[in-house]
Design an enzyme around this catalytic site. Structure first.
Site, short mmCIF file in Angstrom:
data_model
loop_
_atom_site.label_atom_id
_atom_site.label_comp_id
_atom_site.label_asym_id
_atom_site.label_seq_id
_atom_site.Cartn_x
_atom_site.Cartn_y
_atom_site.Cartn_z
N GLY A 4 0.66 -1.16 0.13
CA GLY A 4 -0.10 -0.01 0.03
C GLY A 4 0.84 1.29 0.14
O GLY A 4 2.14 1.23 0.44
N CYS A 42 5.89 0.01 7.49
CA CYS A 42 5.84 1.22 6.96
C CYS A 42 6.86 1.49 6.01
O CYS A 42 8.08 1.58 6.27
CB CYS A 42 5.31 2.38 7.77
N LEU A 43 6.69 1.89 4.91
CA LEU A 43 7.60 2.36 3.87
C LEU A 43 8.25 3.30 4.25
O LEU A 43 9.50 3.85 3.76
CB LEU A 43 7.07 2.45 2.27
N HIS A 95 -2.48 7.65 6.99
CA HIS A 95 -1.60 8.39 6.21
C HIS A 95 -2.08 9.48 5.93
O HIS A 95 -1.57 10.80 5.95
CB HIS A 95 -0.87 7.63 5.21
N HIS A 144 -4.53 1.65 7.65
CA HIS A 144 -3.13 2.09 7.54
C HIS A 144 -2.90 3.41 6.53
O HIS A 144 -2.33 4.22 6.84
CB HIS A 144 -2.08 0.99 7.05
N GLU A 145 -3.25 3.18 5.18
CA GLU A 145 -3.24 4.10 4.16
C GLU A 145 -4.12 5.26 4.49
O GLU A 145 -3.76 6.53 4.31
CB GLU A 145 -3.51 3.67 3.01
N GLN A 162 3.16 9.94 1.27
CA GLN A 162 4.38 9.20 1.43
C GLN A 162 5.33 9.51 0.07
O GLN A 162 6.43 8.97 0.25
CB GLN A 162 4.14 7.68 1.53
#
Length: 172
Positions: free
Chosen positions: A46, A93-94, A139, A135-136, A51
């Site tokens: 995702g 998380c990226l 963000h 999660h997204e 991000q």
């Protein structure tokens, strides 16, 4: 399209709510494609627009990490419309490489938003897909999974993250 650099913890765009998309046009379609390319290159399941440094309410998710294109989802201006139950599983998380935690998430979730044709889409999901949507969406609301950890764990991780961000040491 383009693989864009992934913004790391501490960058202002990750810690502030994103703006709604007011017009779905070629610029947004290009953003979505760049997000998909970046997510697959990372690799991740995702990605949210903040991000990659874009403060807009756009997310992409693919639990297959590109293996099954039918699993690729994107939503513009997504919102949670219903949630129930609880689940807790480890997430990474990226934007926070090398760290993981187990925030509390809903066990079942219904999300709605728009696709690139401005059509409303709705997804009701459980397990990993529910966690990925949460999660997204976090963000684009200016939250990261570490913000949802217990106070003790959150403080410990944030101390380490501040030190890492000051040193600009994001190699895994």
């Amino acid at each position: 399209m383009a693989i864009r650099p992934i913004v790391k913890w501490g960058e202002a765009v990750l810690h502030a709510p994103s703006q709604p998309v007011t017009s779905i046009d070629g610029r947004i379609a290009e953003l979505v494609q760049d997000m998909i390319d970046t997510m697959y290159a990372a690799p991740g399941i995702g990605l949210a627009a903040p991000q990659i440094g874009v403060a807009l309410r756009v997310i992409v998710i693919d639990l297959s990490v590109g293996e099954d294109k039918k699993q690729l989802l994107h939503l513009i201006n997504p919102e949670v419309v219903e949630k129930e139950g609880e689940q807790r599983h480890e997430e990474g998380c990226l934007s926070i490489p090398g760290y993981a935690g187990s925030p509390l998430r809903p066990a079942r979730l219904t999300v709605k938003g728009l696709d690139l044709e401005s059509k409303e889409r709705s997804y009701t999901c459980t397990e990993l897909l529910a966690r990925a949507f949460c999660h997204e969406i976090d963000h684009i609301d200016g939250l990261l999974f570490v913000d949802r950890l217990s106070p003790l764990k959150r403080d410990l991780v944030k101390r380490k993250l501040r030190k890492r961000a000051r040193a600009d040491d994001w190699d895994e």
